[in-house]
Every structure is written in C-alpha cells, then in structure tokens.
Scaffold this motif. Structure first.
Motif, PDB file in Angstrom:
ATOM      1  N   VAL A   1      45.208 -20.998  -6.984  1.00  0.00           N
ATOM      2  CA  VAL A   1      46.173 -20.945  -8.081  1.00  0.00           C
ATOM      3  C   VAL A   1      45.470 -20.489  -9.358  1.00  0.00           C
ATOM      4  O   VAL A   1      45.965 -19.628 -10.081  1.00  0.00           O
ATOM      5  CB  VAL A   1      46.871 -22.314  -8.273  1.00  0.00           C
ATOM      6  N   HIS A   2      44.288 -21.068  -9.614  1.00  0.00           N
ATOM      7  CA  HIS A   2      43.528 -20.689 -10.804  1.00  0.00           C
ATOM      8  C   HIS A   2      43.244 -19.180 -10.811  1.00  0.00           C
ATOM      9  O   HIS A   2      43.346 -18.521 -11.849  1.00  0.00           O
ATOM     10  CB  HIS A   2      42.219 -21.485 -10.820  1.00  0.00           C
ATOM     11  N   ARG A   3      42.918 -18.640  -9.655  1.00  0.00           N
ATOM     12  CA  ARG A   3      42.610 -17.202  -9.540  1.00  0.00           C
ATOM     13  C   ARG A   3      43.870 -16.370  -9.332  1.00  0.00           C
ATOM     14  O   ARG A   3      43.773 -15.154  -9.102  1.00  0.00           O
ATOM     15  CB  ARG A   3      41.648 -16.952  -8.388  1.00  0.00           C
ATOM     16  N   ASN A   4      45.019 -17.013  -9.334  1.00  0.00           N
ATOM     17  CA  ASN A   4      46.299 -16.324  -9.114  1.00  0.00           C
ATOM     18  C   ASN A   4      46.272 -15.482  -7.836  1.00  0.00           C
ATOM     19  O   ASN A   4      46.798 -14.361  -7.790  1.00  0.00           O
ATOM     20  CB  ASN A   4      46.658 -15.462 -10.325  1.00  0.00           C
ATOM     21  N   PHE A   5      45.607 -15.999  -6.780  1.00  0.00           N
ATOM     22  CA  PHE A   5      45.517 -15.330  -5.479  1.00  0.00           C
ATOM     23  C   PHE A   5      44.909 -13.927  -5.581  1.00  0.00           C
ATOM     24  O   PHE A   5      45.211 -13.041  -4.790  1.00  0.00           O
ATOM     25  CB  PHE A   5      46.888 -15.277  -4.802  1.00  0.00           C
ATOM     26  N   GLY A   6      44.095 -13.765  -6.611  1.00  0.00           N
ATOM     27  CA  GLY A   6      43.439 -12.458  -6.775  1.00  0.00           C
ATOM     28  C   GLY A   6      44.346 -11.375  -7.329  1.00  0.00           C
ATOM     29  O   GLY A   6      44.039 -10.191  -7.205  1.00  0.00           O
ATOM     30  N   MET A   7      45.458 -11.781  -7.942  1.00  0.00           N
ATOM     31  CA  MET A   7      46.392 -10.784  -8.499  1.00  0.00           C
ATOM     32  C   MET A   7      46.276 -10.772 -10.027  1.00  0.00           C
ATOM     33  O   MET A   7      46.792 -11.676 -10.692  1.00  0.00           O
ATOM     34  CB  MET A   7      47.830 -11.110  -8.077  1.00  0.00           C
ATOM     35  N   PRO A   8      45.626  -9.753 -10.589  1.00  0.00           N
ATOM     36  CA  PRO A   8      45.401  -9.729 -12.039  1.00  0.00           C
ATOM     37  C   PRO A   8      46.666  -9.440 -12.832  1.00  0.00           C
ATOM     38  O   PRO A   8      47.615  -8.826 -12.342  1.00  0.00           O
ATOM     39  CB  PRO A   8      44.400  -8.588 -12.230  1.00  0.00           C
ATOM     40  N   ASN A   9      46.637  -9.901 -14.070  1.00  0.00           N
ATOM     41  CA  ASN A   9      47.636  -9.550 -15.079  1.00  0.00           C
ATOM     42  C   ASN A   9      47.044  -8.407 -15.915  1.00  0.00           C
ATOM     43  O   ASN A   9      45.861  -8.077 -15.760  1.00  0.00           O
ATOM     44  CB  ASN A   9      47.935 -10.781 -15.937  1.00  0.00           C
ATOM     45  N   PRO A  10      47.835  -7.829 -16.819  1.00  0.00           N
ATOM     46  CA  PRO A  10      47.314  -6.694 -17.594  1.00  0.00           C
ATOM     47  C   PRO A  10      46.001  -7.018 -18.307  1.00  0.00           C
ATOM     48  O   PRO A  10      45.095  -6.173 -18.375  1.00  0.00           O
ATOM     49  CB  PRO A  10      48.419  -6.422 -18.610  1.00  0.00           C
ATOM     50  N   GLU A  11      45.881  -8.240 -18.819  1.00  0.00           N
ATOM     51  CA  GLU A  11      44.671  -8.594 -19.561  1.00  0.00           C
ATOM     52  C   GLU A  11      43.428  -8.541 -18.678  1.00  0.00           C
ATOM     53  O   GLU A  11      42.320  -8.317 -19.174  1.00  0.00           O
ATOM     54  CB  GLU A  11      44.820  -9.964 -20.233  1.00  0.00           C
ATOM     55  N   GLY A  12      43.602  -8.742 -17.367  1.00  0.00           N
ATOM     56  CA  GLY A  12      42.474  -8.618 -16.445  1.00  0.00           C
ATOM     57  C   GLY A  12      41.969  -7.184 -16.407  1.00  0.00           C
ATOM     58  O   GLY A  12      40.763  -6.914 -16.494  1.00  0.00           O
ATOM     59  N   TYR A  13      42.914  -6.243 -16.288  1.00  0.00           N
ATOM     60  CA  TYR A  13      42.529  -4.827 -16.253  1.00  0.00           C
ATOM     61  C   TYR A  13      41.946  -4.372 -17.582  1.00  0.00           C
ATOM     62  O   TYR A  13      41.053  -3.528 -17.627  1.00  0.00           O
ATOM     63  CB  TYR A  13      43.729  -3.965 -15.841  1.00  0.00           C
ATOM     64  N   ARG A  14      42.452  -4.959 -18.664  1.00  0.00           N
ATOM     65  CA  ARG A  14      41.942  -4.575 -19.991  1.00  0.00           C
ATOM     66  C   ARG A  14      40.538  -5.142 -20.201  1.00  0.00           C
ATOM     67  O   ARG A  14      39.681  -4.502 -20.813  1.00  0.00           O
ATOM     68  CB  ARG A  14      42.916  -5.047 -21.075  1.00  0.00           C
ATOM     69  N   LYS A  15      40.294  -6.336 -19.663  1.00  0.00           N
ATOM     70  CA  LYS A  15      38.939  -6.885 -19.713  1.00  0.00           C
ATOM     71  C   LYS A  15      37.994  -5.990 -18.910  1.00  0.00           C
ATOM     72  O   LYS A  15      36.889  -5.656 -19.364  1.00  0.00           O
ATOM     73  CB  LYS A  15      38.928  -8.310 -19.138  1.00  0.00           C
ATOM     74  N   ALA A  16      38.442  -5.591 -17.735  1.00  0.00           N
ATOM     75  CA  ALA A  16      37.612  -4.737 -16.877  1.00  0.00           C
ATOM     76  C   ALA A  16      37.251  -3.448 -17.606  1.00  0.00           C
ATOM     77  O   ALA A  16      36.091  -3.009 -17.586  1.00  0.00           O
ATOM     78  CB  ALA A  16      38.350  -4.422 -15.576  1.00  0.00           C
ATOM     79  N   LEU A  17      38.219  -2.860 -18.275  1.00  0.00           N
ATOM     80  CA  LEU A  17      37.953  -1.603 -18.984  1.00  0.00           C
ATOM     81  C   LEU A  17      36.975  -1.834 -20.138  1.00  0.00           C
ATOM     82  O   LEU A  17      36.071  -1.037 -20.374  1.00  0.00           O
ATOM     83  CB  LEU A  17      39.267  -1.001 -19.505  1.00  0.00           C
ATOM     84  N   ARG A  18      37.159  -2.944 -20.827  1.00  0.00           N
ATOM     85  CA  ARG A  18      36.257  -3.276 -21.926  1.00  0.00           C
ATOM     86  C   ARG A  18      34.813  -3.337 -21.408  1.00  0.00           C
ATOM     87  O   ARG A  18      33.898  -2.762 -22.014  1.00  0.00           O
ATOM     88  CB  ARG A  18      36.658  -4.631 -22.528  1.00  0.00           C
ATOM     89  N   VAL A  19      34.618  -4.001 -20.296  1.00  0.00           N
ATOM     90  CA  VAL A  19      33.257  -4.161 -19.771  1.00  0.00           C
ATOM     91  C   VAL A  19      32.719  -2.839 -19.202  1.00  0.00           C
ATOM     92  O   VAL A  19      31.543  -2.511 -19.376  1.00  0.00           O
ATOM     93  CB  VAL A  19      33.214  -5.307 -18.738  1.00  0.00           C
ATOM     94  N   MET A  20      33.579  -2.061 -18.574  1.00  0.00           N
ATOM     95  CA  MET A  20      33.121  -0.765 -18.040  1.00  0.00           C
ATOM     96  C   MET A  20      32.686   0.160 -19.182  1.00  0.00           C
ATOM     97  O   MET A  20      31.698   0.875 -19.081  1.00  0.00           O
ATOM     98  CB  MET A  20      34.225  -0.109 -17.206  1.00  0.00           C
TER      99      MET A  20
END
Lengths: 317, 283
Positions: A123-142
């Motif tokens: 539940v904490h990991r939302n079954f591995g299904m990201p929200n937009p902020e997850g993708y935006r974090k990923a882009l920030r780090v990339m």
C-alpha cells in the motif's frame, strides 16, 4: 513461508519434503542419500516446468510476490546508495525510488519502480504505480545526473502509472510525456532494465534508454493482458489469451530485433529462486553495456538513442 | 372481462414503428444535450451543436478544410498502411480489422499528415481520424507524426497536431508503445531548434496519445467539452471504486488544473491559430 504460483505447485511439495528431511536430520539419523535424490528430482522438475512456460505463466512470474524489486537489486549490485526524495512541487512518491550509488566504484544515478513485499509495504508503495510526482522526481534526478555527467540506470517494474483522480488532476499524461521528451535529450548514458512488469506508459516514462534490457522472465507491453481483454473481449478474465496475443515476453520482444538489446538470463526457477545469482547476472551485463556506451561522446549518445527509437516501426508503403 | 385479463395486441408492431422512422441522417441527436437537431443545421454550424455548443467529432479531411487555406494542403505519406506483424487476434483478426477500416476510409490510417498554409503562414499538420479504429496509434500513426515533425524541423515550419484518439493501438503491442517515445523524441529536436509545436486536443484524447506528443505542445489548445485524460474514466472508476466528479477530464477541467492553455471553439480556431503562430514566429 515461500509462496508458489499454481504451476510451481509440484515443485512446492518436493521442496516441502526436502525441508522436512533436512529438519529431521540429526547426527544419529542420516537422510543425506534421500535428500540428494530429492534434490536431483527437484532440479529436473524445475527444468521441466520452466522450459514449457506459457506467456501467461511468464507474466505471473514477472509479478511473482517474491521476485526481487529495485531496492533488492540496488543493495546487491551497487554500493554507496543514497536515496533522494520529492519532486520539489507536491510530494515524495514512494512508488518510484531515485538516488545515487556506485557500480564497481563508478558513480551512477538509479531510478526504479518499487513494489512492496507485505500488505503494508504494498500500500505504501502503491503497488508500484507512480503518480505524476514520481515521474517528475525521476526527471529531476536524471537531469541532475546529466548536470554532473553521471550515467543513469533505470529499473522498470510497474503494472502502469496510477489511474486516479489526483493523478489526472496533477497531469499524469503530461508528466509521462515530458519524461519521454527529456530522456531523449539526456547527454549521459541511459541503461534501462525491465526487471518485472513493464506496464505501458508508466514503464516507458523511465525507459527511453541507449540500451534497453529485459530479464528473462520479465514482460513489456502496451497494456496489461487483463486490461487488453477488458477492452477487446469485454471480459476481464481472459488474461491468458490476451497474453498470447500481445506477445509480451522478453523472448517475444527480442525477436523483433530493434526494441531491446539483450535478454538477461535468470537463475533456474527465476530470479526469486536465487536473488543473489540474479543480481550477479545483472551486474555483469550492466557493466558491459556501460563500458560500451562510455566510448560515445555526448552528441553521439543523444543521436544513438534517437536513432534507436526512430527505427521502431513496421509499416507498408 | 377482468382488467388484468384484458391483454391487447402489442402496442406498436415492429412493422408500424418502421413507418414512423425518418430516413437516417436527416436528424441527429446531440450526444451532450440529447436535443434532436436537423443534421444540415449542425453541418452548417461546423458540426457544433447549435443548442449546447457540443463539438461533434469530425473527419480529418473536414478538419483540414476548416483550418488550412483553401487548396493549400499537400498530403504526405498517404500510402502508408498498417501491417499485422504479430498476427494479433482477439474477437477478430487485426488483419481483418485493418482491411475493414481501410476500405471504409478509402485508404490510409488513423491520421492524415501534410503541409499547407494558415492565413498564408506555411505549416505542417497532422490530423487524427477517430473514425479509423478509434484514432488508435500504431506504427503508421507514430511514423507519420514523426515524419511530420521532422519535416517541420527541416523546413523550419511550425507543426500542429490535432488529436482525437483512444490511445495506443493494442494490436501492435510493444511497437505501439514505442511510438510514444519516438514521436516525443522528435519533439525534443524540434524544441531545441526553436520551432513552435501546437497541440490541439479534440474529443476524445486519451491514453498513450495524451501521454506523449499531445501534452507536449508549446501551447496545448482544447476544443470545448472534449474528453482529455491519461486513463479512461471507466478504468479510474473501477480502480478507485468511486463516482467521478462532474466535468472530470473535460477541457474546462484541464484548463482549471493548468494542463491546457486555452479552450477555443471550432469557428474561431483558424483565426486563433493564425494569431498565435504569427506571434511565435515573429511574422
């Protein structure tokens, strides 16, 4: 207690027997002969089962509850890992982990979907299904990795981007789309490994790489078999048929030649059967792929990635 | 005879009901307000409902004639067609689905691309045809869009894409997904070259089309009341087991949440596009 998929059942019984024999073995009672025989039998049975898997069974393996997840591989493949949190706009998304580490001493950035093991973690990991902020974090780090000229490794394992009201409000589509465009322009090596489920746009949003690798029992598809049958058959229970039609396994996609670069073999019985060995296999491949990409200049990296995806189509003219 | 026994013949027999039907196509029921309107009136109104302003879906050719200067359109890649390389079969073979759709559309696929002018300004356009397999994006759509973007880049012409699509085409599986990356990568180059890209979202734009080029416009422009989103409303409802809020995933909702720059009605679209493009290209 290990969990077994339906088709692993015969194996489970054997392993249970083995477990008991080992337990009852003492100095006075010797079952070693018996144990050896059963072990041999188990190995043979495993080979038999795994050499004849259907696409649906492979999909189930890709989702196996004990399959190693991104953080497991980070622990076993890399050193000096530290995680970074948040997209600087809304919140931190635990379904996507990002950070830096070393691969045999070499600094690298790591981006990956993360699923949970027990109910609370799932539940904490939302079954591995990201929200937009997850993708935006990923882009920030990339883009930070690009700033410091550090190569990026991504690990894909998601049923898909989360379909929720908040996700739509905050621009799930825009977040994914932006990642596709910006990843295409990164001037550092990007190496993508599909470790479990490569679910649609939610997977692709961290999968625009110079090299795209798939683990032997991973799957990658435009839609999940269940989603596909719900739409095309108007019947969500025909997953096995849809899995056949979608040809979503690593072997299938490798046959197309131009979508993935390499299939990473897994230990007998799948990565969950021996996570340490699986990590070793991944590490060897990642090091080779990185060494190859490090021969390219920044411009060449961008162009190689562009041409790789540019070639992906089959049409008649 | 008791009233409950008094069963007369069925109210209207099938034969009789046929008599009162009007010839098909004379009247159209608006999908939004349920008003029954004389079809010719809707057509005269650019396929916009005169009662509630609902923008009906229109064909790619029709859209091109509304937006580009008369006679300026030159089509690109008209002969490109889909291939069933996976031998995909659900209730029907993909091969047969292609055949049916191609016959109905008189060739092509779910998008028409080409060059033309808008009030004299040269542009490259791609226009979706929702009528062709739900405007779904497979190899052909992705390839045509990418070529259109590359043409804009090469000729230094603004690129406009009018989307109307259910998303990626499932029958081409992984390759459909890859079209999202391919087209978005081409947009990265266009952006770096400083050439405008306008995305016009029309009813409906969902799935892999929204989650790639359609959300990447320098300006994202929507027609009124269009359904625009990543996941379809049904999928979301099934996931969260709640009813969706009123107006969810409609253009007005996206404007409010900052996902589109403006909503433009069909009759004003051409003038607005011209104004925007002339400013962005300083011409």
């Amino acid at each position: 207690m290990r969990s077994y998929l339906d088709f692993e059942r015969p194996l489970a019984d054997l392993e249970q027997k083995l477990h008991e024999l080992r337990e009852y073995s003492t100095d006075s009672v010797d079952f070693s002969g018996e144990i050896k025989k059963l072990e041999k039998k188990a190995t043979k049975l495993r080979e038999e089962i795994f050499s004849n898997l259907t696409r649906w069974q492979r999909t189930q393996l890709a989702r196996h509850p004990e399959r190693p997840h991104t953080l497991d591989y980070i622990e076993k493949v890399f050193t000096d890992w530290f995680e970074l949190h948040g997209d600087r706009n809304f919140r931190d998304d635990p379904a996507l982990v990002c950070g830096f580490a070393r691969l045999d001493g070499e600094p690298v950035a790591i981006i990956g979907h993360q699923k949970g093991r027990d109910t609370k973690a799932k539940v904490h990991r939302n079954f591995g299904m990201p929200n937009p902020e997850g993708y935006r974090k990923a882009l920030r780090v990339m883009q930070m990795a690009e700033q410091f000229d550090i190569p990026v490794f991504t690990f894909v394992d998601t049923p898909g981007a989360y379909p929720g009201i908040g996700a739509e409000e905050r621009g799930q589509a825009e977040a994914i789309a932006r990642n596709l465009r910006e990843m295409a322009a990164l001037t550092v090596p990007v190496i993508v490994t599909i470790t479990g489920e490569g679910g649609s746009g939610g997977a692709l949003a961290i999968a625009v790489g110079n090299k795209v690798l798939m683990m032997q029992y991973s799957v990658y598809s435009v839609i999940s078999p269940e989603g596909c049958t719900a739409i095309l058959w108007s019947d969500g229970t025909r997953g096995p048929e849809a899995a056949e039609a979608l040809k979503l396994t690593a072997a299938d996609i490798n046959e197309l030649k131009f979508v993935i670069d390499e299939v990473i073999p897994e230990p007998a019985g799948g990565a969950h059967n021996d996570p340490a060995a699986a990590a070793e296999m991944i590490k060897a491949v990642l090091k080779n792929q990185l060494a190859e990409l490090q021969k390219l200049t920044k411009d060449e990296l961008v162009e190689q990635r562009y041409q790789k995806f540019r070639a992906m189509s089959m049409v008649e003219e | 005879m008791a009233w409950f026994n008094r069963r007369s013949k069925p109210p209207i027999s099938a034969k009789e009901s046929k008599k009162v039907q009007v010839p098909e196509g004379v009247w159209t029921k608006c999908k939004n307000c349920d008003e029954i309107i004389y079809s010719k009136e809707i057509e005269r109104n650019l396929n916009v409902c005169p009662k509630c302003d609902y923008h009906f879906r229109i064909s790619a050719r029709n859209r091109i004639s509304l937006v580009l200067d008369e006679g300026s359109f030159v089509e690109m890649d008209a002969g490109m067609e889909s291939v069933d390389f996976l031998e995909f079969k659900d209730s029907k073979k993909y091969k047969d689905r292609i055949k049916t759709a191609v016959a109905k559309a008189n060739g092509g696929d779910a998008i028409v691309c080409g060059e033309g002018t808008i009030e004299g300004l040269p542009v490259v356009v791609g226009v979706f045809d929702f009528g062709f397999m739900g405007g779904s994006m497979g190899s052909v759509v992705g390839e045509k869009i990418t070529r259109a973007i590359e043409r804009g880049h090469e000729m230094k012409k603004p690129v406009l894409i009018f989307s109307s699509s259910g998303g990626a085409r499932m029958q081409e599986s992984i390759l459909s997904l890859m079209q999202m990356a391919k087209s978005s990568a081409a947009l990265a180059k266009l952006k770096a070259a400083g050439i405008p890209f306008l995305s016009i979202l029309t009813d409906p734009t969902t799935g892999g089309v929204t989650a790639s080029f359609a959300m990447l416009g320098d300006l994202n422009i929507a027609e009124p009341k269009a359904l625009i989103g990543f996941a379809g409303p049904r999928v979301i409802e099934q996931t969260i087991r709640q009813k969706l809020p009123e107006g969810f995933q409609r253009s007005e909702y996206l404007l409010e949440h900052g996902m589109v720059d403006m909503i433009v009605r069909r009759p004003e679209m051409k003038a607005r596009l011209s104004q925007i493009l002339h400013i962005l290209t300083k011409s």
